[in-house]
Motif scaffolding. Structure first.
Motif, PDB file in Angstrom:
ATOM      1  N   ASP A   1      -1.140  10.160  -5.594  1.00  0.00           N
ATOM      2  CA  ASP A   1      -0.861   9.843  -7.178  1.00  0.00           C
ATOM      3  C   ASP A   1       0.723   9.843  -6.973  1.00  0.00           C
ATOM      4  O   ASP A   1       1.394  10.983  -7.269  1.00  0.00           O
ATOM      5  CB  ASP A   1      -1.315  10.565  -8.132  1.00  0.00           C
ATOM      6  CG  ASP A   1      -0.950  12.079  -8.066  1.00  0.00           C
ATOM      7  OD1 ASP A   1      -0.597  12.708  -9.193  1.00  0.00           O
ATOM      8  OD2 ASP A   1      -0.407  12.546  -7.010  1.00  0.00           O
TER       9      ASP A   1
ATOM     10  N   ARG B   1      -2.464  19.853  -3.012  1.00  0.00           N
ATOM     11  CA  ARG B   1      -1.582  19.582  -4.117  1.00  0.00           C
ATOM     12  C   ARG B   1       0.067  19.406  -3.220  1.00  0.00           C
ATOM     13  O   ARG B   1      -0.003  19.993  -2.221  1.00  0.00           O
ATOM     14  CB  ARG B   1      -1.345  20.563  -5.143  1.00  0.00           C
ATOM     15  CG  ARG B   1      -2.468  20.666  -6.046  1.00  0.00           C
ATOM     16  CD  ARG B   1      -2.328  21.207  -7.308  1.00  0.00           C
ATOM     17  NE  ARG B   1      -3.799  21.261  -7.997  1.00  0.00           N
ATOM     18  CZ  ARG B   1      -4.209  20.355  -8.679  1.00  0.00           C
ATOM     19  NH1 ARG B   1      -3.474  18.942  -9.031  1.00  0.00           N
ATOM     20  NH2 ARG B   1      -5.335  20.348  -9.402  1.00  0.00           N
TER      21      ARG B   1
ATOM     22  N   GLN C   1       0.798  -1.295  -0.053  1.00  0.00           N
ATOM     23  CA  GLN C   1      -0.103  -0.047  -0.053  1.00  0.00           C
ATOM     24  C   GLN C   1       0.778   1.256  -0.068  1.00  0.00           C
ATOM     25  O   GLN C   1       1.804   1.198   0.705  1.00  0.00           O
ATOM     26  CB  GLN C   1      -0.840  -0.033   1.260  1.00  0.00           C
ATOM     27  CG  GLN C   1      -1.696  -0.919   1.330  1.00  0.00           C
ATOM     28  CD  GLN C   1      -2.769  -1.208   2.559  1.00  0.00           C
ATOM     29  OE1 GLN C   1      -2.637  -2.152   3.212  1.00  0.00           O
ATOM     30  NE2 GLN C   1      -3.116  -0.059   3.120  1.00  0.00           N
TER      31      GLN C   1
ATOM     32  N   GLN D   1      -5.280  13.286  -1.951  1.00  0.00           N
ATOM     33  CA  GLN D   1      -6.842  13.238  -2.050  1.00  0.00           C
ATOM     34  C   GLN D   1      -7.411  12.675  -0.787  1.00  0.00           C
ATOM     35  O   GLN D   1      -6.910  11.734  -0.331  1.00  0.00           O
ATOM     36  CB  GLN D   1      -7.602  13.101  -3.426  1.00  0.00           C
ATOM     37  CG  GLN D   1      -7.094  13.620  -4.456  1.00  0.00           C
ATOM     38  CD  GLN D   1      -7.709  13.147  -5.865  1.00  0.00           C
ATOM     39  OE1 GLN D   1      -8.782  12.998  -5.850  1.00  0.00           O
ATOM     40  NE2 GLN D   1      -6.931  13.065  -7.104  1.00  0.00           N
TER      41      GLN D   1
ATOM     42  N   PHE E   1      -4.858   4.170  -2.910  1.00  0.00           N
ATOM     43  CA  PHE E   1      -5.789   4.435  -1.857  1.00  0.00           C
ATOM     44  C   PHE E   1      -5.363   3.690  -0.486  1.00  0.00           C
ATOM     45  O   PHE E   1      -4.597   2.618  -0.434  1.00  0.00           O
ATOM     46  CB  PHE E   1      -7.090   3.733  -2.075  1.00  0.00           C
ATOM     47  CG  PHE E   1      -7.932   4.720  -2.799  1.00  0.00           C
ATOM     48  CD1 PHE E   1      -7.951   4.567  -4.241  1.00  0.00           C
ATOM     49  CD2 PHE E   1      -8.818   5.696  -2.198  1.00  0.00           C
ATOM     50  CE1 PHE E   1      -8.626   5.622  -5.080  1.00  0.00           C
ATOM     51  CE2 PHE E   1      -9.607   6.708  -3.058  1.00  0.00           C
ATOM     52  CZ  PHE E   1      -9.455   6.315  -4.485  1.00  0.00           C
TER      53      PHE E   1
ATOM     54  N   ASN F   1       2.238  14.181  -6.410  1.00  0.00           N
ATOM     55  CA  ASN F   1       1.863  15.473  -6.978  1.00  0.00           C
ATOM     56  C   ASN F   1       0.850  15.958  -6.234  1.00  0.00           C
ATOM     57  O   ASN F   1       0.678  16.976  -5.965  1.00  0.00           O
ATOM     58  CB  ASN F   1       1.417  14.927  -8.425  1.00  0.00           C
ATOM     59  CG  ASN F   1       2.586  14.643  -9.435  1.00  0.00           C
ATOM     60  OD1 ASN F   1       3.652  15.074  -9.511  1.00  0.00           O
ATOM     61  ND2 ASN F   1       2.376  13.524 -10.138  1.00  0.00           N
ATOM     62  N   ASN F   2      -0.180  15.004  -5.631  1.00  0.00           N
ATOM     63  CA  ASN F   2      -1.256  15.507  -5.006  1.00  0.00           C
ATOM     64  C   ASN F   2      -1.575  14.436  -3.690  1.00  0.00           C
ATOM     65  O   ASN F   2      -1.458  13.039  -4.212  1.00  0.00           O
ATOM     66  CB  ASN F   2      -2.264  16.334  -5.666  1.00  0.00           C
ATOM     67  CG  ASN F   2      -3.099  15.102  -6.423  1.00  0.00           C
ATOM     68  OD1 ASN F   2      -3.842  14.246  -5.622  1.00  0.00           O
ATOM     69  ND2 ASN F   2      -3.072  14.976  -7.609  1.00  0.00           N
TER      70      ASN F   2
ATOM     71  N   SER G   1       3.300   8.284 -12.210  1.00  0.00           N
ATOM     72  CA  SER G   1       2.245   7.440 -12.176  1.00  0.00           C
ATOM     73  C   SER G   1       1.074   7.826 -12.872  1.00  0.00           C
ATOM     74  O   SER G   1       0.590   9.151 -12.709  1.00  0.00           O
ATOM     75  CB  SER G   1       2.017   6.981 -10.872  1.00  0.00           C
ATOM     76  OG  SER G   1       0.919   6.181 -10.650  1.00  0.00           O
ATOM     77  N   TYR G   2       0.142   7.208 -13.468  1.00  0.00           N
ATOM     78  CA  TYR G   2      -1.048   7.617 -13.976  1.00  0.00           C
ATOM     79  C   TYR G   2      -2.177   7.016 -12.993  1.00  0.00           C
ATOM     80  O   TYR G   2      -3.547   6.862 -13.656  1.00  0.00           O
ATOM     81  CB  TYR G   2      -1.297   7.327 -15.196  1.00  0.00           C
ATOM     82  CG  TYR G   2      -0.354   8.044 -16.118  1.00  0.00           C
ATOM     83  CD1 TYR G   2       0.787   7.501 -16.726  1.00  0.00           C
ATOM     84  CD2 TYR G   2      -0.522   9.383 -16.518  1.00  0.00           C
ATOM     85  CE1 TYR G   2       1.660   8.103 -17.673  1.00  0.00           C
ATOM     86  CE2 TYR G   2       0.258  10.136 -17.326  1.00  0.00           C
ATOM     87  CZ  TYR G   2       1.446   9.600 -17.670  1.00  0.00           C
ATOM     88  OH  TYR G   2       2.117  10.267 -18.450  1.00  0.00           O
ATOM     89  N   LYS G   3      -2.034   6.893 -12.011  1.00  0.00           N
ATOM     90  CA  LYS G   3      -2.941   6.084 -11.038  1.00  0.00           C
ATOM     91  C   LYS G   3      -3.032   6.818  -9.527  1.00  0.00           C
ATOM     92  O   LYS G   3      -2.191   7.276  -9.068  1.00  0.00           O
ATOM     93  CB  LYS G   3      -2.914   4.742 -11.094  1.00  0.00           C
ATOM     94  CG  LYS G   3      -1.570   4.333 -10.312  1.00  0.00           C
ATOM     95  CD  LYS G   3      -1.095   2.831 -10.713  1.00  0.00           C
ATOM     96  CE  LYS G   3       0.168   2.476  -9.946  1.00  0.00           C
ATOM     97  NZ  LYS G   3       0.500   0.880 -10.374  1.00  0.00           N
ATOM     98  N   LEU G   4      -4.503   6.564  -9.053  1.00  0.00           N
ATOM     99  CA  LEU G   4      -4.645   6.789  -7.554  1.00  0.00           C
ATOM    100  C   LEU G   4      -4.108   5.589  -6.784  1.00  0.00           C
ATOM    101  O   LEU G   4      -4.638   4.504  -7.218  1.00  0.00           O
ATOM    102  CB  LEU G   4      -5.815   7.319  -7.150  1.00  0.00           C
ATOM    103  CG  LEU G   4      -6.214   8.886  -7.490  1.00  0.00           C
ATOM    104  CD1 LEU G   4      -7.669   9.200  -6.989  1.00  0.00           C
ATOM    105  CD2 LEU G   4      -5.170   9.634  -6.473  1.00  0.00           C
TER     106      LEU G   4
END
Lengths: 111, 114
Positions: free
Chosen positions: A92, A50, A2, A33, A101, A30-31, A96-99
């Motif tokens: 993210d 961010r 994780q 959430q 969790f 990058n950010n 990477s192009y994904k979140l």
């Protein structure tokens, strides 16, 4: 493994109290959430912060981000019974192009 | 109108069967995702499509095959269902690909494999 780990796993408070949840992550981001999930429902976006921001507010929500410690916190002030839900942080990672969790904090607000 | 919808909401089936879950978003987003949430509430990305093109495939068994007929739809077909496939599957969408924007989630499909 994780990326995000929430702490505590579960939190029970009285209505009107503040609730603080923490999230730690492993790689640069990058950010970050925060999402809420009510029982049996999908996730709902709460707030995005961010990597160049340190604090953000939205209504009764306050989010902080400490990139040096790779951690974030979500504060819900003056909690209500309707705030009862699971809260997830998501990051993210760079390149990477994904979140990804975290494991979530289950919040119970007692009336 | 629901922004991201999934069907069915519940799916109970026998081991070995093949099943499909459908997802549609009316937000005009370019990117769609499938996530799996296990019994411990851990949410993990499975696939991501951007404008009908597969951009993320997270070491998911090839029994799982996503299909995107257009950018508003992303379906998930599962062959030879196994007990371990029991979970809640969420579809999501975002305006742009990646994690830099808000993702909008569907209500989930609760799959139980007997």
């Amino acid at each position: 493994s994780q990326q995000g780990e929430e702490d505590p796993q579960a939190l029970s408070i009285q209505e009107g109290e503040n609730a603080t949840m923490n999230c730690s992550y492993k790689t640069s981001i990058n950010n970050l959430q925060w999402y809420r999930q009510n029982s049996g429902r999908g996730l709902v976006h709460l707030i995005l912060i961010r990597s160049n921001e340190r604090e953000k507010h939205s209504g009764r929500l306050r989010v902080t981000l400490d990139t040096s410690k790779k951690s974030s916190s979500l504060l819900i002030t003056a909690s209500r019974a309707a705030d009862t839900a699971s809260y997830f942080c998501a990051t993210d990672p760079d390149s990477s192009y994904k979140l990804i969790f975290g494991s979530g904090t289950r919040l119970l607000v007692r009336p | 109108d629901t922004a991201v919808s999934q069907t069915p909401k519940y799916l109970v089936t026998q081991m070995g069967n093949d099943k499909s879950i459908k997802c549609e978003q009316n937000l005009g987003h370019d990117t769609m995702y499938w996530y799996k949430q296990d019994s411990k509430k851990f949410l993990k990305i499975m696939f991501s499509y951007n404008n009908k093109e597969l951009i993320i495939n997270e070491t998911v068994p090839n029994r799982f095959s996503p299909k995107s007929p257009d950018k508003a739809h992303l379906n998930l077909h599962i062959n030879s269902l196994e007990l371990g496939d029991s979970a809640v599957y969420f579809c999501a969408s975002s305006q742009v690909r990646g994690g830099q924007e808000t993702q909008y989630f569907g209500p989930g499909t609760r799959l139980l494999v007997l």
